[in-house]
Design an enzyme around this catalytic site. Structure first.
Site, mmCIF file in Angstrom:
data_model
loop_
_atom_site.group_PDB
_atom_site.id
_atom_site.type_symbol
_atom_site.label_atom_id
_atom_site.label_comp_id
_atom_site.label_asym_id
_atom_site.label_seq_id
_atom_site.Cartn_x
_atom_site.Cartn_y
_atom_site.Cartn_z
ATOM 1 N N ASP A 94 9.762 11.084 -9.908
ATOM 2 C CA ASP A 94 9.933 10.896 -8.639
ATOM 3 C C ASP A 94 10.969 9.665 -8.165
ATOM 4 O OD1 ASP A 94 8.971 10.380 -5.722
ATOM 5 O OD2 ASP A 94 7.314 9.021 -6.309
ATOM 6 N N GLN A 141 0.876 -1.204 -0.018
ATOM 7 C CA GLN A 141 -0.161 0.093 -0.054
ATOM 8 C C GLN A 141 0.835 1.236 0.013
ATOM 9 O OE1 GLN A 141 -3.727 0.524 1.761
ATOM 10 N NE2 GLN A 141 -3.352 2.625 0.848
ATOM 11 N N GLY A 142 0.772 2.024 -0.928
ATOM 12 C CA GLY A 142 1.389 3.252 -0.970
ATOM 13 C C GLY A 142 0.467 4.507 -0.700
ATOM 14 N N ALA A 143 1.060 5.629 -1.025
ATOM 15 C CA ALA A 143 0.440 6.843 -0.648
ATOM 16 C C ALA A 143 -0.903 7.119 -1.642
ATOM 17 C CB ALA A 143 1.460 8.264 -0.674
ATOM 18 N N GLU A 144 -0.882 6.656 -2.767
ATOM 19 C CA GLU A 144 -1.682 6.898 -3.807
ATOM 20 C C GLU A 144 -2.318 5.632 -4.172
ATOM 21 O OE1 GLU A 144 -1.118 9.981 -6.345
ATOM 22 O OE2 GLU A 144 -0.747 11.434 -4.842
ATOM 23 N N ARG A 190 -2.982 1.158 -4.157
ATOM 24 C CA ARG A 190 -2.858 -0.108 -3.493
ATOM 25 C C ARG A 190 -2.446 -1.043 -4.543
ATOM 26 N NH1 ARG A 190 -7.243 1.551 -0.047
ATOM 27 N NH2 ARG A 190 -8.643 1.579 -2.006
ATOM 28 N N LYS A 215 -2.058 -2.370 -9.867
ATOM 29 C CA LYS A 215 -1.653 -1.275 -9.145
ATOM 30 C C LYS A 215 -3.097 -0.442 -9.299
ATOM 31 C CE LYS A 215 1.256 2.987 -8.664
ATOM 32 N NZ LYS A 215 2.532 3.691 -8.863
HETATM 33 N N1 LIG Z 1 5.818 -4.612 -11.006
HETATM 34 C C1 LIG Z 1 6.369 -4.636 -9.841
HETATM 35 N N2 LIG Z 1 6.757 -6.020 -9.482
HETATM 36 C C2 LIG Z 1 7.204 -6.238 -8.283
HETATM 37 N N3 LIG Z 1 6.941 -5.314 -7.224
HETATM 38 C C3 LIG Z 1 6.704 -4.136 -7.328
HETATM 39 C C4 LIG Z 1 6.041 -3.826 -8.925
HETATM 40 N N4 LIG Z 1 5.416 -2.374 -8.718
HETATM 41 C C5 LIG Z 1 5.527 -2.074 -7.742
HETATM 42 N N5 LIG Z 1 6.005 -2.929 -6.883
HETATM 43 C C6 LIG Z 1 6.524 -2.777 -5.167
HETATM 44 O O1 LIG Z 1 5.553 -2.047 -4.775
HETATM 45 C C7 LIG Z 1 5.763 -0.940 -4.186
HETATM 46 C C8 LIG Z 1 5.024 0.450 -4.503
HETATM 47 O O2 LIG Z 1 4.922 0.544 -5.939
HETATM 48 P P1 LIG Z 1 4.960 1.955 -6.524
HETATM 49 O O3 LIG Z 1 6.102 2.621 -6.292
HETATM 50 O O4 LIG Z 1 4.388 1.683 -8.057
HETATM 51 O O5 LIG Z 1 3.527 2.562 -5.835
HETATM 52 P P2 LIG Z 1 3.342 3.955 -4.875
HETATM 53 O O6 LIG Z 1 5.049 4.456 -4.418
HETATM 54 O O7 LIG Z 1 2.240 3.661 -3.973
HETATM 55 O O8 LIG Z 1 2.868 4.771 -5.943
HETATM 56 P P3 LIG Z 1 2.673 6.428 -6.130
HETATM 57 O O9 LIG Z 1 3.853 7.172 -5.618
HETATM 58 O O10 LIG Z 1 2.335 6.536 -7.394
HETATM 59 O O11 LIG Z 1 1.332 6.497 -5.380
HETATM 60 C C9 LIG Z 1 7.302 -0.781 -4.906
HETATM 61 O O12 LIG Z 1 8.152 0.181 -4.115
HETATM 62 C C10 LIG Z 1 7.826 -2.157 -4.895
HETATM 63 O O13 LIG Z 1 8.390 -2.559 -3.664
HETATM 64 MG MG LIG Z 2 6.750 4.267 -5.261
#
Ligand SMILES: Nc1ncnc2c1ncn2[C@@H]1O[C@H](COP(=O)(O)OP(=O)(O)OP(=O)(O)O)[C@@H](O)[C@H]1O
Ligand SMILES: [Mg+2]
Length: 223
Positions: free
Chosen positions: A131, A8-11, A13, A27
């Site tokens: 980013d 789960q990230g900031a924006e 799941r 995503k």
């Molecule tokens: N295709 C993938 N394969 C494996 N792990 C992934 C993949 N995409 C994302 N992850 C894992 O999930 C985490 C979060 O993904 P991502 O950075 O895309 O989202 P986020 O930081 O929540 O996005 P955003 O900043 O756009 O809100 C990554 O740091 C990585 O650990």
């Molecule tokens: Mg990220």
């Protein structure tokens, strides 16, 4: 199709699932309640489009990113390749710093070279990530050689200006130094490799980076 919670990230799941038998990551961007619903939807759509566009463009230039399988703008989801046996660069650097407290710089120098080369490739093709952090780079450790994969392109855009590319590098420098202590040398290695790969284009970007660093320093001095 079954979705299993993954991160789960900031924006967004993230879920693991499968797409026609291939392991995939879903995503899904969720709405932010503090935003006006219409603005929220249009921002979300914009980020998804930017993310998919950049991933596809990167791949055409030989920059590793997950393969995009499917996009669903109705429920704000991207279905992409699940990078198996991958760790974030953040995790990797933390592990190496623990395992090799005296010599981690030497151990991580080749990897920093790979990062610089990849960013030069991206910037010379006019893609700005938006980013750059060590959480948005994955290290996939295959049998002999490891591959660095860029992810999380939601804030990316196409740009030809050295200024935009300089900001991209500055964001990475701040993120690297604030997340990983004593990694100044590694950022220097990233820049050396960036210059070697980008050739003529690098000088303008680096001089912008120097300007941005100075501005940053002035801001902190003023308070
Ligand atoms: N295709 C993938 N394969 C494996 N792990 C992934 C993949 N995409 C994302 N992850 C894992 O999930 C985490 C979060 O993904 P991502 O950075 O895309 O989202 P986020 O930081 O929540 O996005 P955003 O900043 O756009 O809100 C990554 O740091 C990585 O650990
Ligand atoms: Mg990220």
């Amino acid at each position: 199709m079954e979705l299993l919670p993954f991160k789960q990230g900031a924006e967004a799941r993230l879920y693991t699932s499968s797409f026609y038998g291939k392991p995939c990551i879903v995503k899904e961007r969720f709405s932010k309640s503090y935003r006006h619903p219409k603005l929220d939807k249009s921002l979300t759509t914009q980020r998804i489009k930017a993310e998919v566009r950049a991933m596809l463009r990167c791949r055409t230039f030989g920059i590793p990113t997950p393969t995009v399988y499917f996009v669903n703008l109705e429920n704000n989801s991207i279905y992409m390749e699940h990078m198996k046996d991958a760790v974030t660069l953040r995790q990797y650097i933390e592990d190496i710093q623990l395992q090799h407290p005296e010599t981690f710089i030497e151990v991580l120098t080749p990897l920093a070279g790979v990062v610089g080369k990849l960013l030069a490739k991206m910037h010379s093709n006019n893609i700005v990530h938006g980013d750059l952090t060590t959480s948005n780079m994955l290290l996939q450790e295959a049998a002999e050689n490891s591959v660095l994969v860029l992810i999380d392109f939601g804030l990316s855009y196409g740009a030809t200006l050295a200024e935009d590319k300089g900001v991209d590098l500055y964001v990475l420098e701040r993120a690297l130094l604030s997340t990983h202590p004593n990694t100044e040398c590694l950022f220097e290695t990233i820049l050396i490799s960036y210059k070697a790969e980008y050739k003529n284009g690098a000088a303008d970007v680096i001089s912008k980076l120097d300007e941005i660093r100075l501005r940053g320093r002035k801001r902190t001095m003023v308070g």
